[in-house]
Design an enzyme around this catalytic site. Structure first.
Site, PDB file in Angstrom:
ATOM      1  N   CYS A  20       0.834  -1.213   0.000  1.00  0.00           N
ATOM      2  CA  CYS A  20       0.000   0.000   0.000  1.00  0.00           C
ATOM      3  C   CYS A  20       0.867   1.261   0.000  1.00  0.00           C
ATOM      4  O   CYS A  20       0.615   2.207  -0.752  1.00  0.00           O
ATOM      5  CB  CYS A  20      -0.932  -0.021   1.203  1.00  0.00           C
ATOM      6  SG  CYS A  20      -0.115  -0.478   2.747  1.00  0.00           S
ATOM      7  N   HIS A  48      -2.075   5.063   6.489  1.00  0.00           N
ATOM      8  CA  HIS A  48      -0.727   5.589   6.702  1.00  0.00           C
ATOM      9  C   HIS A  48      -0.727   7.066   6.317  1.00  0.00           C
ATOM     10  O   HIS A  48      -1.553   7.514   5.518  1.00  0.00           O
ATOM     11  CB  HIS A  48       0.290   4.860   5.828  1.00  0.00           C
ATOM     12  CG  HIS A  48       0.249   3.368   5.953  1.00  0.00           C
ATOM     13  ND1 HIS A  48       0.536   2.700   7.125  1.00  0.00           N
ATOM     14  CD2 HIS A  48      -0.039   2.401   5.038  1.00  0.00           C
ATOM     15  CE1 HIS A  48       0.433   1.390   6.916  1.00  0.00           C
ATOM     16  NE2 HIS A  48       0.084   1.184   5.671  1.00  0.00           N
TER      17      HIS A  48
END
Ligand SMILES: NC(=O)c1ccc[n+]([C@@H]2O[C@H](COP(=O)([O-])OP(=O)(O)OC[C@H]3O[C@@H](n4cnc5c(N)ncnc54)[C@H](O)[C@@H]3O)[C@@H](O)[C@H]2O)c1
Length: 345
Positions: free
Chosen positions: A144, A224
């Site tokens: 990701c 994140h």
């Protein structure tokens, strides 16, 4: 290989696998043959409720799954001969072990970011290097974080060229479903090795980009957060940077002026979009954070870790099977089927 519908099986029905299965089921050029796992938990039970055929990935887990209430169709090795592509969404490093099985049965496989680049020999971000996976037996959809870095840097690279990129990543501590097992509370844990693995991983896709990354683990459990400084080859204005990002597929702009002030705002915004699980496939870059100082572009974005790699998995299937040779055609098809947006609001 070119046929009407590519037959796909998802091995490992966790955070990524269940999303990939749903995304594959939405493509009219693919057929989801089934999913395979080694446990009998609520996730696998929900797969049954959706009507997905469930297989068992390991003979020694067959009885456990049956006793746990799963109507197992058979072993993975019983069905694998009738499958064109396995998307291996098992936990990190298990994919590398499974590679031998895929080789033995001559089936194509997409690996995930928890595997090393060498396992597949080629790494994949659809908007950056689709062509490198055309017709191959294996590819690896990068993590990701790497996917997000590649998408944003690709936009800047195409528009201005990149001299060097430096990024800091504050990672989520763990996934939501396992927060009771391994959460981190009230601290930030820096990765004390520089560079973090993300920078070298970007180069498996954007081969010639000079990039160094540092990372830390935060105490939150969704998304994140990336901070990036990019020395570019031209002298763009802030408006030029915004235009380049707006033109990049799967990258969107959000703004604090609209109340999008933190990761949690984006989580809530994503839920309001009404997609399954509140998934966000796009990388939301804060327009307010974009600054151009002395030829360097500064910017911040959120990386929706559970879902941003899902469209790339769909495109990776098309690349391996050469269902579609043109990256843009595959990306547009996937995005139409998943409802990917160029503006979130
Ligand atoms: N979670 C994320 O945010 C994220 C994001 C991008 C990429 N990835 C990568 O995706 C891959 C899968 O990660 P995840 O987070 O979905 O993991 P997960 O733990 O949520 O799911 C893994 C699934 O695989 C099953 N499994 C375990 N051993 C198996 C085996 N031998 N055969 C078949 N199934 C088995 C588990 O029961 C589970 O259902 C990893 O490579 C990871 O690095 C994860």
């Amino acid at each position: 290989m070119s046929k009407a519908k590519v037959r796909v099986l998802v091995n490992g029905y966790g955070v990524i696998g269940k999303r990939v299965a749903d995304a594959v089921a939405k493509q009219d050029d693919m057929e989801l043959v089934g999913v395979s796992d080694v446990v009998a938990d609520w996730r696998v039970k929900l797969a049954m409720r959706k009507g997905y055929k469930v297989f068992c990935s390991s003979p020694d887990r067959l009885e456990v799954m049956k006793k746990g209430g799963i109507e197992v169709e058979g072993l993975l090795t019983d069905i694998i001969k009738d499958v064109d592509v396995v998307v291996d969404c098992t936990p990190a490093k298990i994919g590398a072990k499974n590679k031998e099985m895929y080789e033995k049965y001559g089936v194509k496989a997409v690996f995930e970011g928890g595997e090393k680049h060498e396992t597949a020999g080629v790494s994949f971000v659809a908007t950056c290097n689709y062509e490198e996976s055309l017709g191959k037996q294996f590819t690896r959809v990068v993590s990701c974080n790497t996917t997000a870095l590649c998408r944003v840097l690709n936009a800047l690279k195409k528009a201005f060229g990149i001299v060097k990129a430096r990024a800091v990543i504050v990672r989520r501590a763990c996934d939501v479903w396992e927060s009771h097992r391994s959460g981190v509370i009230n601290t930030v844990g820096p990765e004390l090795h520089v560079p973090s693995h993300h920078g070298p991983d970007v180069k498996t896709v954007l081969h010639d980009v000079d990039i160094v990354t540092m990372a830390a683990k935060g105490s939150h459990n969704l998304y994140h957060m990336h901070f990036c400084v990019v020395q570019v080859g031209a002298k763009p204005s802030k408006e030029d940077v915004i235009k380049a990002l707006e033109e990049e597929p799967r990258v969107v702009l959000v703004s604090g002026r609209d109340g999008v002030e933190a990761l949690n705002s984006i989580v809530e915004l994503a839920r309001d979009l009404g997609r399954p699980r509140g998934d966000l496939y796009e990388i939301p870059v804060w327009e307010d954070s974009i600054a151009v100082l002395d030829g360097e572009v500064y910017l911040m974005w959120a990386t929706p870790n559970e879902s941003n790699v899902i469209p790339d998995n769909v495109d990776a299937i098309r690349a391996l099977t050469e269902l579609e040779k043109d990256w843009r055609a595959s990306v547009e098809k996937t995005d139409r089927n998943l409802g990917v947006l160029s503006k979130l609001y």
